[in-house]
Design a protein around this motif. Structure first.
Motif, PDB file in Angstrom:
ATOM      1  N   GLY A   1      92.936  -2.763  62.536  1.00  0.00           N
ATOM      2  CA  GLY A   1      94.031  -2.103  62.549  1.00  0.00           C
ATOM      3  C   GLY A   1      94.779  -1.942  64.029  1.00  0.00           C
ATOM      4  N   SER A   2      96.032  -1.268  63.956  1.00  0.00           N
ATOM      5  CA  SER A   2      96.607  -1.301  65.220  1.00  0.00           C
ATOM      6  C   SER A   2      95.834  -0.428  66.370  1.00  0.00           C
ATOM      7  N   SER A   3      95.440   0.784  65.897  1.00  0.00           N
ATOM      8  CA  SER A   3      94.735   1.838  66.632  1.00  0.00           C
ATOM      9  C   SER A   3      93.370   1.208  67.170  1.00  0.00           C
ATOM     10  N   ASP A   4      92.745   0.456  66.186  1.00  0.00           N
ATOM     11  CA  ASP A   4      91.278  -0.115  66.343  1.00  0.00           C
ATOM     12  C   ASP A   4      91.501  -1.095  67.395  1.00  0.00           C
ATOM     13  N   ARG A   5      92.611  -1.910  67.510  1.00  0.00           N
ATOM     14  CA  ARG A   5      92.713  -2.830  68.455  1.00  0.00           C
ATOM     15  C   ARG A   5      92.948  -2.276  69.671  1.00  0.00           C
ATOM     16  N   ASN A   6      94.000  -1.252  69.801  1.00  0.00           N
ATOM     17  CA  ASN A   6      94.105  -0.641  71.080  1.00  0.00           C
ATOM     18  C   ASN A   6      92.987   0.084  71.587  1.00  0.00           C
ATOM     19  N   LEU A   7      91.994   0.763  71.104  1.00  0.00           N
ATOM     20  CA  LEU A   7      90.811   1.170  71.589  1.00  0.00           C
ATOM     21  C   LEU A   7      89.844   0.314  72.014  1.00  0.00           C
ATOM     22  N   MET A   8      89.799  -0.841  71.255  1.00  0.00           N
ATOM     23  CA  MET A   8      88.873  -2.098  71.772  1.00  0.00           C
ATOM     24  C   MET A   8      89.417  -2.672  72.901  1.00  0.00           C
ATOM     25  N   ALA A   9      90.595  -2.720  73.496  1.00  0.00           N
ATOM     26  CA  ALA A   9      91.206  -3.063  74.304  1.00  0.00           C
ATOM     27  C   ALA A   9      90.995  -2.295  75.480  1.00  0.00           C
TER      28      ALA A   9
ATOM     29  N   PRO B   1      98.096   4.084  71.545  1.00  0.00           N
ATOM     30  CA  PRO B   1      97.926   5.012  70.190  1.00  0.00           C
ATOM     31  C   PRO B   1      96.598   4.521  69.695  1.00  0.00           C
ATOM     32  N   VAL B   2      95.582   5.274  69.721  1.00  0.00           N
ATOM     33  CA  VAL B   2      94.222   5.027  69.225  1.00  0.00           C
ATOM     34  C   VAL B   2      93.847   5.753  68.105  1.00  0.00           C
ATOM     35  N   GLY B   3      94.587   6.671  67.609  1.00  0.00           N
ATOM     36  CA  GLY B   3      94.392   7.432  66.508  1.00  0.00           C
ATOM     37  C   GLY B   3      94.935   7.338  65.194  1.00  0.00           C
ATOM     38  N   PRO B   4      94.792   8.258  64.191  1.00  0.00           N
ATOM     39  CA  PRO B   4      94.334   9.544  64.289  1.00  0.00           C
ATOM     40  C   PRO B   4      92.720   9.508  64.442  1.00  0.00           C
ATOM     41  N   VAL B   5      92.217  10.054  65.526  1.00  0.00           N
ATOM     42  CA  VAL B   5      90.690   9.978  65.650  1.00  0.00           C
ATOM     43  C   VAL B   5      89.921  11.041  64.809  1.00  0.00           C
ATOM     44  N   LEU B   6      89.368  10.752  63.802  1.00  0.00           N
ATOM     45  CA  LEU B   6      88.830  11.575  63.017  1.00  0.00           C
ATOM     46  C   LEU B   6      87.316  11.874  63.023  1.00  0.00           C
ATOM     47  N   PRO B   7      86.754  13.056  62.553  1.00  0.00           N
ATOM     48  CA  PRO B   7      85.257  13.039  62.536  1.00  0.00           C
ATOM     49  C   PRO B   7      84.380  11.902  62.196  1.00  0.00           C
ATOM     50  N   SER B   8      83.290  11.721  62.884  1.00  0.00           N
ATOM     51  CA  SER B   8      82.207  10.733  62.481  1.00  0.00           C
ATOM     52  C   SER B   8      80.941  11.159  63.106  1.00  0.00           C
TER      53      SER B   8
ATOM     54  N   LEU C   1      94.343   9.323  80.876  1.00  0.00           N
ATOM     55  CA  LEU C   1      94.496  10.447  80.360  1.00  0.00           C
ATOM     56  C   LEU C   1      94.550  10.360  78.786  1.00  0.00           C
ATOM     57  N   TYR C   2      93.768  11.320  77.864  1.00  0.00           N
ATOM     58  CA  TYR C   2      93.824  11.573  76.671  1.00  0.00           C
ATOM     59  C   TYR C   2      94.942  12.258  76.153  1.00  0.00           C
ATOM     60  N   TRP C   3      96.039  11.947  75.646  1.00  0.00           N
ATOM     61  CA  TRP C   3      96.913  12.880  75.088  1.00  0.00           C
ATOM     62  C   TRP C   3      96.526  13.248  73.782  1.00  0.00           C
ATOM     63  N   ILE C   4      96.531  14.603  73.718  1.00  0.00           N
ATOM     64  CA  ILE C   4      96.040  15.164  72.123  1.00  0.00           C
ATOM     65  C   ILE C   4      97.245  15.690  71.347  1.00  0.00           C
ATOM     66  N   GLN C   5      98.563  15.220  71.818  1.00  0.00           N
ATOM     67  CA  GLN C   5      99.588  15.698  71.079  1.00  0.00           C
ATOM     68  C   GLN C   5     100.343  14.418  70.634  1.00  0.00           C
ATOM     69  N   PRO C   6     101.375  14.547  70.042  1.00  0.00           N
ATOM     70  CA  PRO C   6     102.045  13.377  69.542  1.00  0.00           C
ATOM     71  C   PRO C   6     102.985  12.778  70.938  1.00  0.00           C
TER      72      PRO C   6
ATOM     73  N   VAL D   1      96.652   7.961  73.243  1.00  0.00           N
ATOM     74  CA  VAL D   1      97.083   9.024  72.572  1.00  0.00           C
ATOM     75  C   VAL D   1      96.595   9.248  71.092  1.00  0.00           C
ATOM     76  N   ASN D   2      96.232  10.208  70.696  1.00  0.00           N
ATOM     77  CA  ASN D   2      95.736  10.765  69.288  1.00  0.00           C
ATOM     78  C   ASN D   2      96.768  10.281  68.322  1.00  0.00           C
ATOM     79  N   THR D   3      97.349   9.266  68.106  1.00  0.00           N
ATOM     80  CA  THR D   3      98.478   8.839  67.053  1.00  0.00           C
ATOM     81  C   THR D   3      98.268   7.301  66.697  1.00  0.00           C
ATOM     82  N   CYS D   4      99.033   7.053  65.868  1.00  0.00           N
ATOM     83  CA  CYS D   4      99.058   5.395  65.581  1.00  0.00           C
ATOM     84  C   CYS D   4     100.595   5.042  65.710  1.00  0.00           C
ATOM     85  N   GLN D   5     100.736   3.827  66.181  1.00  0.00           N
ATOM     86  CA  GLN D   5     102.046   3.259  66.386  1.00  0.00           C
ATOM     87  C   GLN D   5     102.742   3.348  65.157  1.00  0.00           C
ATOM     88  N   GLU D   6     102.310   3.260  63.980  1.00  0.00           N
ATOM     89  CA  GLU D   6     103.099   3.295  62.820  1.00  0.00           C
ATOM     90  C   GLU D   6     103.857   4.721  62.596  1.00  0.00           C
TER      91      GLU D   6
END
Length: 474
Positions: free
Chosen positions: A456-464, A252-259, A145-150, A231-236
């Motif tokens: 960073g924390s979100s980058d590591r989580n997404l990589m995992a 937490p893998v965000g904030p996921v911003l445009p690219s 599930l990709y939770w797009i809220q906090p 989740v579209n947030t970061c642990q911080e």
């Protein structure tokens, strides 16, 4: 025989506020895993709006690809309608059709991709698609599930359907009643998503959203220890809420911003607004946008523009085409005549605007995408929350991060001109309080940059998560 490449099927509801974070995640997955494939799928109507057919295309290609060497493919599923969601459509009836036809046609997509030699190794789905996990499970494909809220809102929904729903239901007509959810600060009923208060009533137009939210939590229960929630947030940003999640694997893998290219279901205005911003002093402009769904009656448009004009500051205001159409022709023509200090557009590249040095404040409905974009760009906010998660998002902005203020509407739900002026001054004038808000906005911008940057924390989580997907492909 060689193992299949990691292949993520990303499924989302056909609202711009769902499509944007889902598509951004799809592109992040490609960036993190150079050998991976991603298929992005939303409904046929939304797909057509994202990729308008050229005259020679007839009804438009069913499959669209982008610049990622064919690794990102767009393939729509059916919601059982020819035209998608219409303004006068009963939303409960639409959701019933969406669930039934969506599940059937997504199953066909999974089978077709496997037959083409591109088997899906992980299904990723956003809110309102609990059936996606069932379809994936039936085919032996893990899902997330990709939770797009906090995370805080996820906890509210989780505990509501795990023992706390009764007390909320008993007091749902008392917005001042205080309720406590494990791991969160005390909240009033008025802070909760309206889908857990108003939509409990079977006669409510969003009752099926309540039912779908219940089904989503039951789906996670069925997944058990295997359940994964991105989740579209970061642990911080939500450290305390994340500590209260419990046994569910929440990343937490965000904030996921445009690219890369920005695709969506709304056509942007020509970029004259960027030239307009270029001519304005640093931190001088008020940016105003209330998202892709919120409506505004004539009285609210009048009060908003009056307050902006009386603030004496330049402003860039988004008033969607459908809102303009709802105004009488004469009123729409008068709209631009009222503008002395500002500019009105129908849609724009919000991240590009918020990143501009001239923007000093964001007057927002507090949709989670808008909140994250503002935090990531270091722009203070004036919060005017409406429905769903927006009231909780405003709490995070004002109470937890101290990067904005909350505007108060009158008894009729109208944001008055005087309140617009007051709130803008509160974050943009020369007072100590305004200076503190701007300082905190700069602090959180740096924290988010570090969380989403390499290592960073979100980058590591997404990589995992990507690594886990690669193992699933073996």
């Amino acid at each position: 025989m060689s193992s299949p490449r990691p292949h993520f099927l990303v499924l989302t509801f056909p609202f711009q506020g769902h499509i944007a974070p889902a598509l951004r995640l799809a592109r992040r997955l490609l960036a993190e895993a150079p050998d991976a494939l991603v298929t992005f799928s939303t409904t046929e109507d939304a797909h057509r709006r994202m990729f308008p057919a050229k005259p020679c295309d007839g009804d438009g290609a069913k499959v669209a690809t982008d610049e990622h060497d064919g690794r990102l493919e767009f393939l729509p599923f059916s919601d059982g309608t020819e035209t998608g969601i219409l303004p006068n459509m009963a939303f409960n009836a639409y959701l019933a059709s969406f669930h039934a036809e969506g599940a059937r046609t997504v199953a066909e997509i999974l089978d077709a991709l496997a037959a083409r030699g591109r088997p899906v190794t992980r299904v990723v789905y956003t809110l309102l698609l609990p059936w996606a996990a069932d379809v994936a499970r039936d085919r032996g494909v893990p899902s997330a599930l990709y939770w797009i809220q906090p995370v805080a809102v996820f906890i509210i929904y989780f505990h509501y359907f795990h023992g706390h729903g009764t007390i909320v239901a008993e007091h749902r007509h008392d917005p001042s009643f205080v309720v406590e959810f494990p791991g969160l600060e005390p909240l009033t009923i008025g802070d909760l998503p309206n889908f857990l208060t108003d939509a409990v009533d079977p006669s409510n137009i969003f009752h099926n959203v309540f039912n779908t939210s219940r089904d989503l939590m039951e789906t996670l229960d069925k997944e058990g220890p295997k359940a994964t929630v991105l989740v579209n947030t970061c642990q911080e940003l939500e450290r305390h809420a994340l500590a209260a999640v419990g046994a569910i694997d929440v990343l937490p893998v965000g904030p996921v911003l445009p690219s890369g290219n920005v695709s969506g279901i709304f056509k942007q205005d020509d970029a004259e607004y960027m030239e307009w911003l270029d001519a304005k002093p640093e931190n001088s402009v008020v940016y105003v946008a209330f998202g892709s769904l919120a409506t505004m009656a004539r009285e609210q448009v009048d009060e908003l523009l009056l307050g902006l004009e009386e603030s004496g500051r330049p402003y860039l205001c988004v008033i969607r085409k459908d809102i303009k159409v709802a105004l009488a022709d004469a009123e729409a023509e008068m709209l631009h005549e009222r503008l002395k200090n500002g500019m009105v557009v129908e849609w724009c590249d919000q991240v590009q605007v918020l990143s501009h040095v001239a923007v000093g404040c964001f007057l927002t409905h507090c949709g989670w995408n808008s909140v994250l974009e503002s935090v990531a760009c270091g722009v203070p906010m004036v919060c005017v929350p409406g429905m769903s998660d927006q009231r909780m998002n405003a709490q995070l902005v004002v109470r937890d991060w101290r990067v904005g203020v909350r505007a108060q509407v009158d008894k009729g739900g109208v944001l008055r001109a005087a309140e617009v002026r007051r709130c803008i001054d509160e974050v943009m004038d020369n007072s100590e309080a305004a200076a503190e808000v701007r300082q905190m906005a700069g602090k959180w911008k740096q924290i988010v940059e570090e969380a989403t940057g390499k290592g960073g924390s979100s980058d590591r989580n997404l990589m995992a998560f990507v690594d886990d997907g690669a193992r699933s492909a073996v």
